[in-house]
Design a protein around this motif. Structure first.
Motif, PDB file in Angstrom:
ATOM      1  N   VAL A 128       0.853  -1.142   0.041  1.00  0.00           N
ATOM      2  CA  VAL A 128      -0.018  -0.031  -0.039  1.00  0.00           C
ATOM      3  C   VAL A 128       0.811   0.993   0.069  1.00  0.00           C
ATOM      4  O   VAL A 128       0.739   2.091  -0.883  1.00  0.00           O
ATOM      5  CB  VAL A 128      -0.826   0.217   1.159  1.00  0.00           C
ATOM      6  CG1 VAL A 128      -1.815   1.424   1.188  1.00  0.00           C
ATOM      7  CG2 VAL A 128      -2.076  -1.094   1.099  1.00  0.00           C
ATOM      8  N   LEU A 129       1.988   1.479   0.862  1.00  0.00           N
ATOM      9  CA  LEU A 129       2.624   2.444   0.966  1.00  0.00           C
ATOM     10  C   LEU A 129       3.423   2.688  -0.362  1.00  0.00           C
ATOM     11  O   LEU A 129       3.743   3.829  -0.948  1.00  0.00           O
ATOM     12  CB  LEU A 129       3.722   2.292   2.135  1.00  0.00           C
ATOM     13  CG  LEU A 129       3.278   2.383   3.386  1.00  0.00           C
ATOM     14  CD1 LEU A 129       4.253   1.988   4.374  1.00  0.00           C
ATOM     15  CD2 LEU A 129       2.655   3.955   3.628  1.00  0.00           C
ATOM     16  N   PHE A 130       3.812   1.499  -1.006  1.00  0.00           N
ATOM     17  CA  PHE A 130       4.696   1.978  -2.418  1.00  0.00           C
ATOM     18  C   PHE A 130       3.668   2.356  -3.262  1.00  0.00           C
ATOM     19  O   PHE A 130       4.130   3.132  -3.936  1.00  0.00           O
ATOM     20  CB  PHE A 130       5.176   0.323  -2.965  1.00  0.00           C
ATOM     21  CG  PHE A 130       5.839   0.565  -4.007  1.00  0.00           C
ATOM     22  CD1 PHE A 130       7.165   1.006  -4.260  1.00  0.00           C
ATOM     23  CD2 PHE A 130       5.369   0.188  -5.283  1.00  0.00           C
ATOM     24  CE1 PHE A 130       7.961   1.080  -5.615  1.00  0.00           C
ATOM     25  CE2 PHE A 130       6.021   0.455  -6.501  1.00  0.00           C
ATOM     26  CZ  PHE A 130       7.248   0.664  -6.503  1.00  0.00           C
ATOM     27  N   ALA A 131       2.458   1.961  -3.335  1.00  0.00           N
ATOM     28  CA  ALA A 131       1.348   2.403  -4.241  1.00  0.00           C
ATOM     29  C   ALA A 131       1.056   3.862  -3.934  1.00  0.00           C
ATOM     30  O   ALA A 131       0.960   4.707  -5.088  1.00  0.00           O
ATOM     31  CB  ALA A 131      -0.205   1.708  -4.311  1.00  0.00           C
ATOM     32  N   LEU A 132       1.186   4.285  -2.852  1.00  0.00           N
ATOM     33  CA  LEU A 132       0.936   5.931  -2.402  1.00  0.00           C
ATOM     34  C   LEU A 132       2.159   6.821  -2.782  1.00  0.00           C
ATOM     35  O   LEU A 132       1.791   7.755  -2.941  1.00  0.00           O
ATOM     36  CB  LEU A 132       0.368   6.012  -1.103  1.00  0.00           C
ATOM     37  CG  LEU A 132      -0.842   5.106  -0.532  1.00  0.00           C
ATOM     38  CD1 LEU A 132      -0.903   5.502   1.098  1.00  0.00           C
ATOM     39  CD2 LEU A 132      -1.954   5.853  -1.226  1.00  0.00           C
ATOM     40  N   GLY A 133       3.157   6.230  -2.740  1.00  0.00           N
ATOM     41  CA  GLY A 133       4.586   6.978  -2.985  1.00  0.00           C
ATOM     42  C   GLY A 133       4.832   7.052  -4.444  1.00  0.00           C
ATOM     43  O   GLY A 133       4.037   6.472  -5.199  1.00  0.00           O
ATOM     44  N   ASN A 149      13.975   9.841   1.810  1.00  0.00           N
ATOM     45  CA  ASN A 149      13.173  11.012   2.370  1.00  0.00           C
ATOM     46  C   ASN A 149      11.912  11.200   1.181  1.00  0.00           C
ATOM     47  O   ASN A 149      11.320  12.396   1.628  1.00  0.00           O
ATOM     48  CB  ASN A 149      13.960  12.392   1.950  1.00  0.00           C
ATOM     49  CG  ASN A 149      15.152  12.394   3.019  1.00  0.00           C
ATOM     50  OD1 ASN A 149      14.952  12.222   4.444  1.00  0.00           O
ATOM     51  ND2 ASN A 149      16.545  12.487   2.610  1.00  0.00           N
ATOM     52  N   THR A 150      11.632  10.259   0.608  1.00  0.00           N
ATOM     53  CA  THR A 150      10.402  10.397  -0.025  1.00  0.00           C
ATOM     54  C   THR A 150       9.109  10.098   0.674  1.00  0.00           C
ATOM     55  O   THR A 150       9.079   8.871   1.196  1.00  0.00           O
ATOM     56  CB  THR A 150      10.274   9.446  -1.556  1.00  0.00           C
ATOM     57  OG1 THR A 150      11.758   9.906  -2.090  1.00  0.00           O
ATOM     58  CG2 THR A 150       9.272   9.696  -2.249  1.00  0.00           C
ATOM     59  N   PRO A 151       8.270  11.032   0.855  1.00  0.00           N
ATOM     60  CA  PRO A 151       6.746  10.484   1.578  1.00  0.00           C
ATOM     61  C   PRO A 151       6.323   8.876   1.136  1.00  0.00           C
ATOM     62  O   PRO A 151       6.109   8.641  -0.011  1.00  0.00           O
ATOM     63  CB  PRO A 151       5.771  11.476   1.069  1.00  0.00           C
ATOM     64  CG  PRO A 151       6.705  12.798   0.951  1.00  0.00           C
ATOM     65  CD  PRO A 151       8.106  12.113   0.108  1.00  0.00           C
ATOM     66  N   PHE A 152       5.831   8.422   2.209  1.00  0.00           N
ATOM     67  CA  PHE A 152       5.231   6.942   1.869  1.00  0.00           C
ATOM     68  C   PHE A 152       6.226   5.919   1.681  1.00  0.00           C
ATOM     69  O   PHE A 152       6.338   4.905   2.177  1.00  0.00           O
ATOM     70  CB  PHE A 152       4.359   6.776   0.854  1.00  0.00           C
ATOM     71  CG  PHE A 152       2.980   7.935   1.107  1.00  0.00           C
ATOM     72  CD1 PHE A 152       2.266   7.299   2.122  1.00  0.00           C
ATOM     73  CD2 PHE A 152       2.721   8.889   0.402  1.00  0.00           C
ATOM     74  CE1 PHE A 152       0.954   8.245   2.522  1.00  0.00           C
ATOM     75  CE2 PHE A 152       1.536   9.611   0.688  1.00  0.00           C
ATOM     76  CZ  PHE A 152       0.659   9.555   1.598  1.00  0.00           C
ATOM     77  N   ILE A 153       7.296   6.224   0.828  1.00  0.00           N
ATOM     78  CA  ILE A 153       8.289   5.173   0.622  1.00  0.00           C
ATOM     79  C   ILE A 153       9.283   5.114   1.795  1.00  0.00           C
ATOM     80  O   ILE A 153       9.681   4.212   1.931  1.00  0.00           O
ATOM     81  CB  ILE A 153       9.192   5.888  -0.883  1.00  0.00           C
ATOM     82  CG1 ILE A 153       8.185   5.827  -2.094  1.00  0.00           C
ATOM     83  CG2 ILE A 153      10.551   4.714  -0.930  1.00  0.00           C
ATOM     84  CD1 ILE A 153       7.543   4.560  -2.545  1.00  0.00           C
TER      85      ILE A 153
END
Length: 397
Positions: A128-133, A149-153
């Motif tokens: 889910v986090l990879f899909a959001l980032g 430093n990338t959000p969600f990733i």
């Protein structure tokens, strides 16, 4: 993305290690099918081997490029690796819980279900986090640092590191503590496992976490990622070996081989109860039958020379073994081996001179077949060798 695959040479250790783990899993597959999901320990072993093979296979650079290319997503291999690694971590905990748990006990299964649920949720959350980032630039070996430093990733990377580190510490601690309570190949396997998971934690988790933390604080510690990557294959193979060593040590073929020194020791005994079994060709009987025959052969000859047994020899050998800091199990095996060796030598000497049996106090002690392997191993002890020498020289305690 270009159309050129990276050189395969650097990936060979990953593919070889993956193939070995997959082969071990396939060898267990028939037994797993027969068990029909009722054997949690066997299911845990197969899951661990399969997931470990998957982690090693997908971590190779060639595989990373192929996954990214086939899916059309620049860094699709990253969440796949993380999900497999987290699943492998959960499988490690489940295996140790069921391995140590009492047969038929509900506690290991309850703990296993909790672990499966927690790590299963972590696997889903990683996806889910990879899909959001957003990770549009392909990074084959520096994904953790490039997107630190990338959000969600960023949260995805932190989640998999925490899940893996917790599993490494938990399994390492359980194996280390358990190894103090057991002996033989089980102790060896547990110590190998504790070392492997310490390598997981110190060599991979801490190094990767430190490199990522460096990016958060504005430092460049990229060399730590290189070190972490080199630890993946050896620690995974060492972990697989740790699980396999106790299983091999308990196998029928190995037990048959381990009893060979004891079979040779009792060979001079004549007049064993019952008929001597006919020699069997190697290609006909099963290994189980051969092991049963060898155990019977040894037990019959121990019984035949019981009249020459002297309990004072056992007591003296036990005292010496304990004085030399042998464990209780080891000392008992040494004492029994010394008694058997002395009785066999006395039996052979009396048979050669025609002397009648000499009782050493009417010792009626018997040896179970489960102890024979320990006794065979104890024949290498200096105490047992000294007893054999003194008996051959006609000395009695």
């Amino acid at each position: 993305m270009n159309g050129v695959l990276p050189p395969l040479d650097g990936d060979l250790p990953f593919y070889v290690s993956s193939g070995l783990m997959l082969l071990a899993c396939l060898l267990k597959l028939p037994a797993l099918v027969r068990a029909r999901g009722r054997d949690w320990l066997l299911s845990s072993i197969c899951a661990l081997l399969f997931l470990g093979a998957g982690v090693l296979f997908i971590t190779a650079q060639t595989s990373i490029v192929l996954v990214n290319r086939w899916t059309g997503v620049p860094n699709m291999a990253a969440p796949v690796v993380y999900m497999l690694l987290v699943a492998f971590s959960g499988a490690s905990i489940v295996l140790v819980l069921n391995w140590r748990g009492e047969t038929g006990s509900a506690k290991p299964r309850h703990s296993s279900r909790i672990t499966i649920a927690a790590y299963g949720a972590a696997v889903v959350l990683i996806g889910v986090l990879f899909a959001l980032g957003r990770a549009p630039v392909e990074q084959r070996t520096r994904f953790d640092l490039y997107y630190a430093n990338t959000p969600f990733i960023r949260e995805m990377i932190l989640l998999y590191l925490i899940a893996h580190a917790v599993a490494s510490l938990t399994v390492g601690h359980l194996c280390r503590r358990w190894s103090r309570e057991v002996h033989g190949t089980l102790r060896t396997g547990l110590r190998v496992l504790a070392t492997a998971y310490l390598m997981h934690f110190a060599g991979y988790d801490l190094m990767t976490a430190a490199a990522v933390f460096g990016r958060w604080t504005g430092h460049t510690w990229d060399v730590l990622i290189v070190i972490a990557r080199t630890m993946i294959a050896p620690s995974a193979v060492l972990g697989a070996a740790g699980f396999v060593i106790p299983l091999v040590g308990q196998s029928t073929a190995v037990r048959y081989w381990q009893l060979a020194p004891l079979a040779r020791t009792v060979r001079p005994v004549r007049g064993a109860p019952g008929p001597t079994p006919l020699p069997l060709p190697w290609w006909k009987p099963s290994v189980h039958l051969r092991l049963t025959r060898r155990q019977t052969y040894i037990s019959d000859r121990i019984l035949a020379c019981r009249d020459r047994s002297d309990p004072r020899i056992r007591h003296e050998a036990l005292r010496l073994a304990l004085a030399r800091n042998a464990s209780g199990t080891e000392a008992a095996a040494i004492a029994e081996a010394a008694l058997i060796v002395a009785a066999v030598e006395a039996h052979y000497a009396d048979g050669a001179t025609g002397s009648p049996p000499r009782r050493g106090g009417g010792d009626e002690h018997t040896v179970s077949s489960s102890d024979l392997v320990h006794i065979a191993r104890a024949l290498r002890s200096r105490i047992v060798k000294d007893v054999r020498t003194r008996t051959r020289n006609g000395q009695r305690p």
